[in-house]
Design an enzyme around this catalytic site. Structure first.
Site, PDB file in Angstrom:
ATOM      1  N   CYS A   1      -4.327   6.414  -8.656  1.00 60.57           N
ATOM      2  CA  CYS A   1      -3.878   4.987  -7.692  1.00 60.57           C
ATOM      3  C   CYS A   1      -5.111   3.938  -8.110  1.00 60.57           C
ATOM      4  O   CYS A   1      -4.973   2.956  -7.317  1.00 60.57           O
ATOM      5  CB  CYS A   1      -3.937   5.339  -6.462  1.00 60.57           C
ATOM      6  SG  CYS A   1      -2.715   6.664  -6.170  1.00 60.57           S
TER       7      CYS A   1
ATOM      8  N   HIS B   1      -5.703  -0.661   0.513  1.00 62.59           N
ATOM      9  CA  HIS B   1      -4.926   0.493  -0.161  1.00 62.59           C
ATOM     10  C   HIS B   1      -3.652   0.738   0.636  1.00 62.59           C
ATOM     11  O   HIS B   1      -2.670   0.836  -0.220  1.00 62.59           O
ATOM     12  CB  HIS B   1      -5.692   1.620  -0.533  1.00 62.59           C
ATOM     13  CG  HIS B   1      -5.100   2.641  -1.515  1.00 62.59           C
ATOM     14  ND1 HIS B   1      -4.989   2.204  -2.605  1.00 62.59           N
ATOM     15  CD2 HIS B   1      -4.863   3.991  -1.167  1.00 62.59           C
ATOM     16  CE1 HIS B   1      -4.399   3.394  -3.450  1.00 62.59           C
ATOM     17  NE2 HIS B   1      -4.219   4.335  -2.593  1.00 62.59           N
TER      18      HIS B   1
ATOM     19  N   GLU C   1      -8.852   4.666   6.016  1.00 61.77           N
ATOM     20  CA  GLU C   1      -9.130   3.450   5.388  1.00 61.77           C
ATOM     21  C   GLU C   1      -9.314   2.362   6.707  1.00 61.77           C
ATOM     22  O   GLU C   1     -10.576   1.380   6.539  1.00 61.77           O
ATOM     23  CB  GLU C   1      -7.871   2.447   4.605  1.00 61.77           C
ATOM     24  CG  GLU C   1      -8.379   1.217   4.041  1.00 61.77           C
ATOM     25  CD  GLU C   1      -7.482   0.708   3.090  1.00 61.77           C
ATOM     26  OE1 GLU C   1      -7.883  -0.052   2.306  1.00 61.77           O
ATOM     27  OE2 GLU C   1      -6.072   1.378   3.113  1.00 61.77           O
TER      28      GLU C   1
ATOM     29  N   LYS D   1       2.116  -3.151  -0.497  1.00 60.06           N
ATOM     30  CA  LYS D   1       2.722  -2.137  -0.993  1.00 60.06           C
ATOM     31  C   LYS D   1       4.166  -1.823  -0.122  1.00 60.06           C
ATOM     32  O   LYS D   1       5.189  -1.433  -0.491  1.00 60.06           O
ATOM     33  CB  LYS D   1       1.947  -0.711  -0.748  1.00 60.06           C
ATOM     34  CG  LYS D   1       0.754  -0.341  -1.802  1.00 60.06           C
ATOM     35  CD  LYS D   1       0.219   0.878  -1.648  1.00 60.06           C
ATOM     36  CE  LYS D   1      -0.606   1.004  -2.861  1.00 60.06           C
ATOM     37  NZ  LYS D   1      -1.978   0.292  -2.457  1.00 60.06           N
TER      38      LYS D   1
ATOM     39  N   HIS E   1       4.193   1.147  -4.065  1.00 61.33           N
ATOM     40  CA  HIS E   1       3.140   1.825  -4.690  1.00 61.33           C
ATOM     41  C   HIS E   1       3.116   2.196  -6.288  1.00 61.33           C
ATOM     42  O   HIS E   1       3.877   2.952  -6.690  1.00 61.33           O
ATOM     43  CB  HIS E   1       2.559   3.245  -4.060  1.00 61.33           C
ATOM     44  CG  HIS E   1       1.283   3.511  -4.328  1.00 61.33           C
ATOM     45  ND1 HIS E   1       0.616   3.118  -5.391  1.00 61.33           N
ATOM     46  CD2 HIS E   1       0.474   4.483  -3.603  1.00 61.33           C
ATOM     47  CE1 HIS E   1      -0.661   3.801  -5.454  1.00 61.33           C
ATOM     48  NE2 HIS E   1      -0.519   4.459  -4.149  1.00 61.33           N
TER      49      HIS E   1
ATOM     50  N   PHE F   1      -6.174   9.636  -5.360  1.00 59.50           N
ATOM     51  CA  PHE F   1      -6.200  10.922  -5.341  1.00 59.50           C
ATOM     52  C   PHE F   1      -7.512  11.368  -6.296  1.00 59.50           C
ATOM     53  O   PHE F   1      -7.789  10.547  -7.508  1.00 59.50           O
ATOM     54  CB  PHE F   1      -4.951  11.483  -6.096  1.00 59.50           C
ATOM     55  CG  PHE F   1      -3.808  11.945  -5.107  1.00 59.50           C
ATOM     56  CD1 PHE F   1      -4.057  11.577  -3.507  1.00 59.50           C
ATOM     57  CD2 PHE F   1      -2.801  12.033  -5.528  1.00 59.50           C
ATOM     58  CE1 PHE F   1      -3.043  11.767  -2.782  1.00 59.50           C
ATOM     59  CE2 PHE F   1      -1.536  12.042  -4.448  1.00 59.50           C
ATOM     60  CZ  PHE F   1      -1.590  11.783  -3.004  1.00 59.50           C
TER      61      PHE F   1
END
Length: 402
Positions: free
Chosen positions: A162, A294, A305, A326, A331, A390
């Site tokens: 990502c 994010h 976050e 998003k 995403h 990830f």
């Protein structure tokens, strides 16, 4: 070290087939997440996504090109064309020899993998098209962009899940800043919305069946999207000398690794990336007005976050605007940071903050100004864009109004 600016931007995603269309959708808080339409979708538990609608590849590319271009490459070339046209650059001579392409993608030609696995395993065919490998490889988009625009400098692909786009753009920024290249095309693309692509993500049990609601207490997971974002990063003096329209300045970046867990995010890793980007840009935390989060809509990501933002910004965190687009376009995995950079440019250039739509219930663990549901007008001098992948791989860009 040279200053680096953005002189061209292009995109295609579920909100629009161009930058103006996408920014209009962001201003309106429009949702591009709809019911998915592709073969065998009825076999999936997850049936929604930010799917690009109305894209007719056959009208854009000839038959030979179609045999070489996976959907993610088609998106990349579409976005690159818009970015190059806006920048006004024509690459020839020394400019062509030294300029290049750095793009991000997590999956590359997922649709090509899916189609050909189906052909061999389900349909029982013993042969595949001779161009399957060059069509599905992760560097296909970067290679085709370099060939299309005569870019003979450093060209390659970054794949960090990502954070792929942010890592790619950070490396392009570093090349221009160091003087290694006068200009770079950079960004990212993804197209995982096919049966195999969605089925794999279902296994992680992080997907929502109904909507993406970042930071809302009733959020229940992420929603995939597809598309591309491509930008022209250019050395400031070079851009100014030719009278280019400068969209904003890239001021700094930082990368970090959590070195902790393959899927669970770390507050410390995210904090170090944000603080590092500000330090690299020689900016104080109090100068930041907007953060493009994010913000995936998963419980683990959102609260981690927000905790990292509070850690880095202290009391100023209460004065920050932070939103996740998003919630609108989904995403895009490896391409997501590139599309999200458009929201930062809009904040800096137009003074419009894209909202976090789908926000329904306050979450005490996400007690920040998440610009819920409606866009907001506000003057912003500095923005940062977060990408936390990830594998614990983090990449943060800092941008300035110019």
């Amino acid at each position: 070290m040279k200053r680096v600016v953005i002189t061209g931007a292009g995109t295609i995603n579920s909100l629009g087939h161009s930058v103006p269309d996408t920014l209009e959708a962001m201003r309106e808080g429009r949702c591009g997440i709809t019911e998915l339409e592709f073969r065998d979708v009825e076999r999936l538990a997850i049936k929604i996504g930010g799917q690009v609608r109305g894209f007719e590849a056959e009208g854009r590319f000839n038959r030979q090109q179609m045999s070489l271009y996976d959907r993610f490459t088609q998106f990349t070339l579409t976005a690159a064309k818009e970015a190059i046209e806006q920048s006004g650059l024509v690459f020839h001579g020394d400019l062509a020899a030294r300029s290049g392409v750095v793009l991000g993608t997590a999956g590359g030609g997922v649709s090509t993998w899916d189609d050909n696995y189906r052909s061999v395993y389900e349909d029982g065919k013993n042969r595949v098209h001779p161009f399957v490998v060059p069509k599905l490889m992760n560097n296909a988009a970067a290679s085709h962009v370099s060939m299309e625009y005569n870019l003979k400098g450093p060209s390659f692909t970054v794949s960090t899940a990502c954070a792929s786009s942010n890592h790619a753009m950070a490396l392009a920024f570093q090349m221009v800043r160091s003087g290694a290249a006068p200009a770079m095309l950079t960004g990212g693309s993804e197209s995982m919305l096919c049966f195999g692509g969605v089925k794999a993500w279902e296994g992680l049990r992080v997907m929502s069946k109904d909507a993406c609601r970042p930071f809302s207490a009733n959020r229940n997971g992420m929603v995939q999207g597809e598309g591309a974002g491509v930008f022209v990063f250019e050395e400031y003096e070079h851009a100014r000398a030719r009278g280019a329209d400068i969209l904003c300045e890239i001021a700094g970046f930082a990368m970090s690794s959590d070195a902790a867990d393959i899927v669970m995010p770390s507050k410390q890793g995210a904090s170090r990336a944000m603080a590092g980007a500000l330090a690299d840009a020689r900016l104080d935390a109090s100068q930041v007005g907007y953060i493009n989060a994010h913000g995936t809509g998963t419980a683990a990501n959102d609260k981690t976050e927000c905790a990292a933002v509070a850690d880095v910004f202290g009391q100023h965190a209460d004065d920050l605007m932070i939103s996740s687009t998003k919630s609108m376009h989904g995403h895009l995995i490896g391409g997501t940071g590139a599309v999200e950079l458009l929201a930062c440019i809009m904040a800096l250039r137009e003074g419009v903050i894209a909202p976090t739509i789908g926000y329904e219930e306050p979450d005490p663990e996400c007690a920040l100004d998440v610009v819920p549901n409606d866009a907001r007008e506000a003057k912003v001098d500095v923005a940062i864009s977060n990408a936390f992948a990830f594998g614990g791989l983090n990449a943060v860009l800092a941008l300035k109004r110019i």
